[in-house]
Scaffold this motif. Sequence first.
Motif, mmCIF file in Angstrom:
data_model
loop_
_atom_site.group_PDB
_atom_site.id
_atom_site.type_symbol
_atom_site.label_atom_id
_atom_site.label_comp_id
_atom_site.label_asym_id
_atom_site.label_seq_id
_atom_site.Cartn_x
_atom_site.Cartn_y
_atom_site.Cartn_z
ATOM 1 N N ASP A 176 0.903 -1.137 -0.131
ATOM 2 C CA ASP A 176 0.084 0.048 0.094
ATOM 3 C C ASP A 176 0.927 1.336 0.027
ATOM 4 O O ASP A 176 2.192 1.116 -0.084
ATOM 5 C CB ASP A 176 -0.843 -0.084 1.182
ATOM 6 C CG ASP A 176 -0.134 -0.117 2.548
ATOM 7 O OD1 ASP A 176 0.899 0.136 2.557
ATOM 8 O OD2 ASP A 176 -0.628 -0.279 3.613
ATOM 9 N N GLY A 177 0.324 2.527 0.160
ATOM 10 C CA GLY A 177 0.950 3.828 -0.153
ATOM 11 C C GLY A 177 2.124 3.557 1.211
ATOM 12 O O GLY A 177 3.002 4.121 0.895
ATOM 13 N N GLU A 217 3.164 12.180 -6.679
ATOM 14 C CA GLU A 217 2.024 11.556 -6.499
ATOM 15 C C GLU A 217 2.104 9.909 -6.630
ATOM 16 O O GLU A 217 3.048 9.525 -7.359
ATOM 17 C CB GLU A 217 1.045 12.104 -7.691
ATOM 18 C CG GLU A 217 -0.499 11.624 -7.743
ATOM 19 C CD GLU A 217 -1.045 12.023 -8.852
ATOM 20 O OE1 GLU A 217 -1.346 13.383 -8.955
ATOM 21 O OE2 GLU A 217 -0.915 11.526 -9.874
ATOM 22 N N LYS A 277 0.253 6.373 -6.962
ATOM 23 C CA LYS A 277 -0.795 5.600 -7.195
ATOM 24 C C LYS A 277 -0.753 4.302 -7.295
ATOM 25 O O LYS A 277 0.353 3.920 -7.921
ATOM 26 C CB LYS A 277 -1.675 6.325 -8.705
ATOM 27 C CG LYS A 277 -2.458 7.509 -8.477
ATOM 28 C CD LYS A 277 -3.037 7.619 -9.708
ATOM 29 C CE LYS A 277 -3.718 9.141 -9.710
ATOM 30 N NZ LYS A 277 -3.964 9.513 -10.964
ATOM 31 N N LYS A 311 -2.884 0.610 -8.488
ATOM 32 C CA LYS A 311 -3.998 -0.055 -9.132
ATOM 33 C C LYS A 311 -3.653 -1.432 -9.691
ATOM 34 O O LYS A 311 -2.791 -1.473 -10.637
ATOM 35 C CB LYS A 311 -4.632 0.902 -9.735
ATOM 36 C CG LYS A 311 -6.083 0.391 -9.861
ATOM 37 C CD LYS A 311 -6.977 1.296 -10.810
ATOM 38 C CE LYS A 311 -8.164 0.805 -11.093
ATOM 39 N NZ LYS A 311 -8.798 0.984 -12.622
ATOM 40 N N SER A 323 2.103 3.849 -9.929
ATOM 41 C CA SER A 323 2.274 5.117 -10.731
ATOM 42 C C SER A 323 2.882 6.248 -9.871
ATOM 43 O O SER A 323 2.278 6.320 -9.113
ATOM 44 C CB SER A 323 1.017 5.634 -11.604
ATOM 45 O OG SER A 323 0.316 4.519 -12.009
#
Lengths: 219, 383
Positions: A136-137, A164, A166, A168, A173
């Motif tokens: 996860d982040g 940033e 992301k 998924k 990204s």
Amino acid sequence: MSIPYTKKILENFLHPKNVGEIKNADAIATEGSSICGDVVKLFIKVDPKTHKIVDIKFKSYGCAANIATASIITELAKGKTINKAKKISWEKANKELGGLPPVKVHCAVLAIDALKSAIDNYEQAHGLIREKVPTDGKIIIKRLRHIINPIFGKDVVSTKLIKEIKIKDGIISIKMNLAPDHQFYNNISDEIKERLEPLWDVKKVDIVGDLDSLTSQKS
Amino acid sequence: MKGYYFDNIAATKVDKEVIKAMLPYFDTYYAMPSSQFSHQPGIFITDKIEQARKNIAHFINADKDEIIFTSGETESNNLAIKGVARANKKRGNHIITVKNEHRSVLNSFKTLEKEGFDVTYLDVDGEGSVDLQQIKDSIRDNTILLSVALVDQVVGTIQPIAEIGKLIKEKQVIFHTNATYGLGYLPLDVKKMGVDLLTISGDKAHAPKGIGVLYKRKDININRIFDGNFNEFYIRPGIENVPGIIGFSKAVDLLKHNENTIEKINELRDILIDKLLTIGDSVLNGSRTKRVANNVNITFYKVEGESVMLHLDMNGISVTTGSACFSRSLEPDYVLSSMGFDHERIHGSIRYSLSKYNTKEEVEYVSEKTKKIIKRLREISPL
């Protein structure tokens, strides 16, 4: 301007401590950067009762900063319990050396990683196998904190190089706050890929730069 | 500590005779070079500049109004490439260069690429040589410019400029060569080479930094890249670097009839290569035969270049390396990469570059020290 290394770094480079191998080591780890090409190999001997590192040695195929940091972290880790040794950070090693030039701080990270991996290997061999956690982040940021922004000599997260993140379907990204023609763009994006791609559930890492941020990343 | 300077491809010691020739131009002849209707000090200096221009023109078999003084290699290359591409845009937008060129060439092409030019970057082989057939095949009807260096700065491979010149003679392609790393070592005859533009720089040939020349054949159209006054045929505005021009001209004088000097440097190069190769697990980078006289570039496997360089430096020896740890972009040297070398070969590469001031004793010392350092670093290497 003189040589960009402190006296302590030069000492540890010219006369490194704890160089060599341990024949019956309890754990060995090799960390290499396929980006800069450096390799550090670390050997530890641990007292099974006290969990203290009783002996530690290294070999290095690397630059002056690499050799000096490996030398200093083996000194720092010697005699400590593995739990304490695990907490030795690259910041601590860097401070101990009197400060590496910003573009060289990533070398300190490599040596620290070798120490952590050796301890990891030791723990795993002694029955401490960790579960697979989905990426996860938080995990991504934790890993990114090991990548040094060579402009400042601090990690890419705290220097706001990452704009940033992301994730998924196993694809990460990342948008960087750096123009694609910046001198360090290729180096940093390669390092990010090297750090994130080995994560068990990550298929691909996409990185894009930002054309407008040409001047925002300057030391 | 005595210094052992082996980084002459980066910069050279200014010859005492060059300094002597330059000195009056700081405090005696310091007026602005000016038109024939100006004051006498200005006219005097203009005369001296024109003599220097004629001298350098003669040295490369050009006419004196084909010599443009610049600030050095980088500016000459920028002016040649951007200036010519932009001025000839109407004829076509395809331009060609080679992957191992100097950054001032490559980055000029990259800028032109952003302006809409179509660029072909030619490959080199494992010795750094460019293939003639590849050049021939890459030329199209809309190709306007080709830039190939006479010698590269990393491994010193000599390119067959005259053959390329012949090859493209019938084509409408303007031919530029960066001859900076051949100056003083190879004959520079712009007519025999068949080039339309040629770059040379003083700092590689015992003249000071900050002075260079762009040879431009008379009938080649070029755009200025600086705007200003009418100096240098209105191609390169800005007051001339008078002491630099006088110094460069003197340096060129010293390069005439220097066959014995080249022979001596060539010999030192071969001794150094042979001695360094006796250190096992090492390899020469570049060609042994098509090699400029002052370049030695060797990879010592299992050690990293910056470590070697720093150890050498501690012994007073100045060299350079292609290792990523040393580069400003933290990437392995792109010239060695363009030759298809893997990371490891680049990581342990060391360049030793000679000049007329190096001696056999120095070469002995440097090779002995290198041997000891490599042995020591290999002892701590995990490979």
